[in-house]
Write a protein that holds these residues in place. Structure first.
Motif, short mmCIF file in Angstrom:
data_model
loop_
_atom_site.label_atom_id
_atom_site.label_comp_id
_atom_site.label_asym_id
_atom_site.label_seq_id
_atom_site.Cartn_x
_atom_site.Cartn_y
_atom_site.Cartn_z
N HIS A 31 0.82 -1.22 0.00
CA HIS A 31 0.00 0.00 0.00
C HIS A 31 0.86 1.28 0.00
N GLY A 32 2.10 1.16 0.42
CA GLY A 32 2.99 2.32 0.31
C GLY A 32 3.25 2.71 -1.13
N ASP A 72 3.72 -10.66 -11.22
CA ASP A 72 2.42 -11.18 -10.79
C ASP A 72 1.86 -10.35 -9.64
N MET A 73 2.71 -10.03 -8.66
CA MET A 73 2.24 -9.29 -7.50
C MET A 73 1.85 -7.86 -7.87
N VAL A 74 2.59 -7.25 -8.79
CA VAL A 74 2.22 -5.91 -9.25
C VAL A 74 0.85 -5.95 -9.94
N SER A 75 0.60 -6.97 -10.73
CA SER A 75 -0.72 -7.13 -11.36
C SER A 75 -1.82 -7.22 -10.32
N LEU A 76 -1.57 -7.98 -9.25
CA LEU A 76 -2.54 -8.10 -8.17
C LEU A 76 -2.71 -6.79 -7.42
N GLU A 195 10.78 -3.53 5.57
CA GLU A 195 10.15 -3.88 6.84
C GLU A 195 9.13 -5.02 6.66
N ILE A 196 8.42 -5.00 5.55
CA ILE A 196 7.45 -6.07 5.29
C ILE A 196 8.17 -7.41 5.11
N GLY A 208 -2.93 -4.24 7.10
CA GLY A 208 -3.16 -3.16 6.15
C GLY A 208 -2.00 -2.84 5.25
N ALA A 209 -0.96 -3.69 5.24
CA ALA A 209 0.23 -3.37 4.47
C ALA A 209 0.03 -3.50 2.97
N MET A 210 -0.89 -4.37 2.55
CA MET A 210 -1.06 -4.64 1.12
C MET A 210 -2.45 -5.21 0.88
#
Length: 227
Positions: A31-32, A72-76, A195-196, A208-210
């Motif tokens: 989310h950052g 893949d994660m950027v797409s999500l 940090e994540i 709430g991080a992602m």
């Protein structure tokens, strides 16, 4: 030949598309990354923002997740937001991901697009350390993410660039093809990929991080855990 035939034979130039660009390792995306992009889209009439995962970041030893997993994660992360999309252009080459090289390729590949490279204040202050950094102003505009109330020190060398090129988000998009620095206030976010990853190493994920879809992908593929 009639005037109508003459006009029909002329090449019709497509309308200019205004495209924001956010580069990074996205290792993992969170989310950052996402929330500031949403704030930018709320303040500037960009057609889209493309997220560009680096293949070989010149300033880092490597990445923890593979290129395919990060894409893949950027797409999500983009989810169903039609104004956000992943772009794999930096993953297609085996050399370090220098921003100026990527912009030259994008300009050649998409002549109907005007590009706006997004960066934070720390990156802007360190811009003179970037490869061929002055050429960036010939290739794109910069979108400078500023925390509300933050002021640039007058003694900073990049202050002259900001004074010469800067404009506020409320002024809209520039008429020129490149060379401006658009100052956009954004809300500071508490998350960082470092940090994540440290939390995930111990089987934890900060609340709430992602987006859930990204977290589920990380757990499914057992990413960022102890080897």
């Amino acid at each position: 030949m009639s005037q109508q035939q003459t006009l029909s034979n002329q090449r019709v130039r497509p309308p200019i598309r205004h495209i924001g660009l956010l580069g990074g390792t996205f290792d993992p995306p969170h989310h950052g990354h996402l929330l500031p992009l949403q704030e930018i889209l709320a303040q500037l009439p960009l057609d889209s923002i493309w997220l560009l995962p680096n293949h070989i970041p010149p300033h880092k030893a490597g990445t923890h997740a593979s290129a395919g997993q990060r894409l893949d994660m950027v797409s999500l992360l983009c989810g169903d937001n039609t104004r956000l999309s992943p772009c794999a252009i930096e993953l297609e080459r085996a050399s370090p991901s220098y921003t100026v090289d990527t912009l030259e390729r994008l300009r050649h590949k998409h002549p109907d697009c005007r590009f706006y490279f997004i960066m934070g204040m720390d990156s802007f202050l360190n811009l003179p350390q970037w490869h061929r950094w002055q050429s960036l102003f010939d290739l794109c505009h910069l979108i400078l993410c500023e925390r509300p109330g933050w002021q640039l020190d007058e003694a900073q060398p990049m202050m002259a660039q900001l004074q010469a090129r800067g404009q506020k988000a409320e002024d809209g998009l520039p008429q020129a093809n490149s060379g401006k620095v658009i100052e956009v206030p954004i809300t500071e976010q508490p998350w960082s990929s470092t940090e994540i990853r440290a939390a995930l190493k111990h089987g934890e994920l900060p609340d709430g991080a992602m987006p859930k879809a990204v977290g589920d992908y990380i757990h499914q593929h057992r990413l960022y855990r102890h080897r």
